[in-house]
Design a protein around this motif. Sequence first.
Motif, mmCIF file in Angstrom:
data_model
loop_
_atom_site.group_PDB
_atom_site.id
_atom_site.type_symbol
_atom_site.label_atom_id
_atom_site.label_comp_id
_atom_site.label_asym_id
_atom_site.label_seq_id
_atom_site.Cartn_x
_atom_site.Cartn_y
_atom_site.Cartn_z
ATOM 1 N N UNK A 179 45.899 50.799 52.302
ATOM 2 C CA UNK A 179 47.127 51.473 52.734
ATOM 3 C C UNK A 179 48.287 50.491 52.867
ATOM 4 N N UNK A 180 48.005 49.195 52.873
ATOM 5 C CA UNK A 180 49.086 48.204 52.989
ATOM 6 C C UNK A 180 49.515 47.668 51.630
ATOM 7 N N UNK A 181 48.940 48.203 50.543
ATOM 8 C CA UNK A 181 49.242 47.659 49.219
ATOM 9 C C UNK A 181 50.474 48.279 48.597
ATOM 10 N N UNK A 182 50.850 47.746 47.435
ATOM 11 C CA UNK A 182 51.998 48.295 46.701
ATOM 12 C C UNK A 182 51.490 49.410 45.781
ATOM 13 N N UNK A 183 52.114 50.592 45.886
ATOM 14 C CA UNK A 183 51.716 51.752 45.089
ATOM 15 C C UNK A 183 52.575 51.776 43.828
ATOM 16 N N UNK A 184 51.916 51.844 42.669
ATOM 17 C CA UNK A 184 52.664 51.866 41.393
ATOM 18 C C UNK A 184 51.907 52.761 40.438
ATOM 19 N N UNK B 181 37.296 46.235 36.474
ATOM 20 C CA UNK B 181 36.730 47.563 36.255
ATOM 21 C C UNK B 181 35.198 47.518 36.334
ATOM 22 N N UNK C 280 42.826 46.389 53.555
ATOM 23 C CA UNK C 280 43.397 47.712 53.813
ATOM 24 C C UNK C 280 44.287 48.170 52.653
ATOM 25 N N UNK D 19 41.413 47.314 35.348
ATOM 26 C CA UNK D 19 41.662 46.057 34.642
ATOM 27 C C UNK D 19 40.395 45.226 34.537
ATOM 28 N N UNK D 20 40.552 43.913 34.711
ATOM 29 C CA UNK D 20 39.417 43.003 34.522
ATOM 30 C C UNK D 20 38.325 43.258 35.557
ATOM 31 N N UNK E 250 33.471 46.964 38.940
ATOM 32 C CA UNK E 250 32.931 46.097 39.982
ATOM 33 C C UNK E 250 32.888 46.774 41.346
ATOM 34 N N UNK F 164 46.433 44.314 49.195
ATOM 35 C CA UNK F 164 47.257 43.192 49.664
ATOM 36 C C UNK F 164 46.487 41.882 49.798
ATOM 37 N N UNK F 165 45.153 41.936 49.867
ATOM 38 C CA UNK F 165 44.437 40.674 50.089
ATOM 39 C C UNK F 165 44.275 39.858 48.813
ATOM 40 N N UNK G 78 47.706 48.310 44.636
ATOM 41 C CA UNK G 78 47.207 46.945 44.538
ATOM 42 C C UNK G 78 46.901 46.435 45.942
ATOM 43 N N UNK H 157 44.838 41.283 45.379
ATOM 44 C CA UNK H 157 45.448 41.865 44.180
ATOM 45 C C UNK H 157 44.534 42.666 43.273
#
Lengths: 112, 818
Positions: A60-65, A90, A58, A87-88, A92, A72-73, A70, A75
């Motif tokens: 919606x549970x990640x960190x927004x930056x 990309x 989900x 990033x690496x 996929x 939560x499961x 990112x 990263x």
Amino acid sequence: MNALVKDPILWTDVGAVTDVPLRGSRRVPTADGDIAIFRTGDGKVFALRDRCPHKGGPLSEGIVHGHAVTCPLHNWSIELATGEAMGADRGKGCAPVVPLEVREGRLFLGRI
Amino acid sequence: MTRERLVVIGNGMAGCRAVQEVLKRDPGRYEITIFGAEPRVNYDRIMLSPVLAGEKSFADIVINDEAWYADNGIALNAGCKVEAIDRIAQVVRVDDGRDVPYDRLILATGSDPIRLPLPGLDLAGVVTFRDLDDVEAMMAASAQPGRRAVVIGGGLLGIEAAYGLARRGMAATVVHLMDVLMERQLDASAGFLLTEAMRARGVETVLEAQSDEILGKDGRVTGLRLKDGRVLPCDLLVMSVGIRPSTALAKAAGLAVERGVVVDDQMRTSDPHIFAVGECVEHRGQCYGLVAPIWDMCRTLGETLTAGSGTYQGSVLSTRLKVSGVDVFSAGKFGGGEGCEDIVFRDAGRGVYKRIVLEGGKVAGAVLFGDASDGGWYFDLMKSGEDVGAFRETLVFGQAATEGLRGLDPSAAVAAMTDTTEVCGCNGVCKGEIVRAITDEGLDTLEAVRAVTKASASCGTCTPLVEKLLKLSLGDAFQAQTGPKPVCGCTHRGHDEVRRRIVSEELKSIPAIMQALEWTTPDGCSACRPALNYYLVCAWPGDYRDDKQSRFINERVHANIQKDGTYSVVPRMWGGLTSSDELRAIADVVDKFDIPTVKVTGGQRIDLLGVKKDDLPAVWADLNKAGMVSGHAYAKGLRTVKTCVGTDWCRFGTQDSTGLGVRLEKFMWGSWAPAKVKLAVSGCPRNCAEATCKDIGVICVDSGYEIHVGGAAGLHIKGTEILTKVATEDEAVWTICAVMQFYRENAWYLERIYKWMDRVGLAAIKAQVEDPEARRALYDRFSYSQRFFRIDPWAERVAGRDSHEFNPLSRRMEFEPA
């Protein structure tokens, strides 16, 4: 889906922009899964299907930056504007973008 | 048009790299099938040593994951053995009965470790060091405390194996036939320094020792007897005495085989349809066992199989040792010889030894110990054959000094490299890809380049080169990261500096830190924000307002997210004690909310799994009503205090271990820490609460309490070290809280106590808790902080805090298709 509908998008008011915390996210459940609405540090809003392209986490549970979130499961970082993995990872996978409009401080989600 | 069929036997580093080299040049040309004897994807075999040492995980060293095979349409047959090659019919015969036809065949069968024909060779506990199975066998053997290992062979791999086993807590001894370790790469001086450095890392060395017999009892190895009669007792014996090209398949197929499978300069065997690369190959009379020549061969083969113009002319070799903190480089004629001159530099204080060998005014070889950062430069000078007479005086001081004095721009050489020059051998990344990533994606740190391109992310040898490319592309905007590892890609500053400046400059918010410390991103990333938030929580317990958007989801909603997006709920049970009322309440909650799984955890708690997020506040409300609070099973902070029944019930108990555990938990619960913290209290040395694998453990004895620290029983298994012994229960509580606070104030975010202890040393922790004033001050700061954090987060949320976390923004679209 009715092909005769002329305007392809129906808009639903799902709440105020300020209901979504800065650098945070809220969910909107639909019959085929949740939609995540994000609000970034600079006040922009984005909507994606709430499923990470990696293993369905989900978002919606990640960190927004910045303009990214990112998962939560595991990263994965997802670009909010496109839903693309960054990033690496990309290339996929991609979380589908959901049409979103702001009108007078209200959030409208679009359906095609 | 049907494509030509390319079959590869060998899913190792050579086989997969050969395929990559073909795909890079002509992705659509072949239909590719790979056979691999190991039942897994392709991984970086040279990085097995760091895996053994616990410094990397298997996932870290995977080169090509399953997606790579799928994306490139490669049929991978992992765990399938090819039994024969029928060159007339052009098919390979597989052990599952299939015949697979080929137009071109690549042999990349690698090599087999040599097993010395000693008596006792077949005993259990005798292994080689070649693949992941070997590493797993070694890790299993090292899992029990007090085990001893002997490694036969003091070459590169043998030393790395012994180091890894020592890191895992085994007493390791290297037995070497020659009088110098790694004599094929090191001269006597460097070999001596290596022996000393290994001793400091817990590895003993026995030189000039010939093995005679492997001793055993009940089918298991018990020791190694040397020719001179000495016996070295051991529970694990690793043979690392060299490799032999694996040629059986080629030989049976009638190909020309000497020591290895003979190939020409195009990597072609004696059959024009069959090619070979890697350690199974013999080229111009030479067999190779290092990675660089394999990459050279694969590049040539890639050319041969596409454009048809490649030529391999053999490789010049260099070596690096992968032992943390032991920097070793060697290349060429490192030992000198007739017609050679030596330039030697030693710095005893730093433990540095450098020897550059010149022949006819050119660099002919080098051996570097203690500071190998210029190894690549010497190696380049050696390969290019440049006359170094003009700068011979400064040569031994390295590239920066030499080029600085000559007035050269150190980036000129990097600028002159072509875009297709390979920079990172481990991951096959060229200069062009790195420069493009830097400019197109706006990367400005080494970490960022590693994340995007994987360049220098494996063995790290090419790190200086990648830094130079950053410097070249960004000019002065790039600050090379010297010293500590940065917190993340948003900064070049390390954790220690950040923590120090938060306190000294009284920085009290995340934006204040980012401004003062010149963060390069507007609001950080998912790595630095949780770290900064924790550092602020720890530094300013009374003042700082937790930023929940900088918390990982588990800490934001006070439950553990599971793979399906549901959560697990673990109520606190002080010291592992519960009651019929609590159990009844738990049972009612399970029924009421239809919770699918109820499980007992390793920390003596009950875990309710599969709770829907929106149900969490209601679940907590019911548990609260029965007197239960959050168990913080999701927290980077105090988790559980596990106890045994102590003097209450046990006939061996020496102290009230249950009481102490409950007291510790009631005092310490709710405290945040850099990583999770698990405690245990055992009432006697029989240690039923397993206190010696916890972050902090107590073993009660008749005369008082032994305080242990730095255990782990997860990804790594590590017994605790004894910190101190105290006479009273009060002192035990003070000491434990002081250790906790010292850890809270000094460790890096996500660094467990055992890792932190590895870094700062047990002595530094001892010094704090054995000085009564220091201990008191730490205890007082911990107590002060606890005034603000010994609060049940569940009750706060039941009362309505952060309710938006547990409710959707809108239910208006719930029954509509989106």
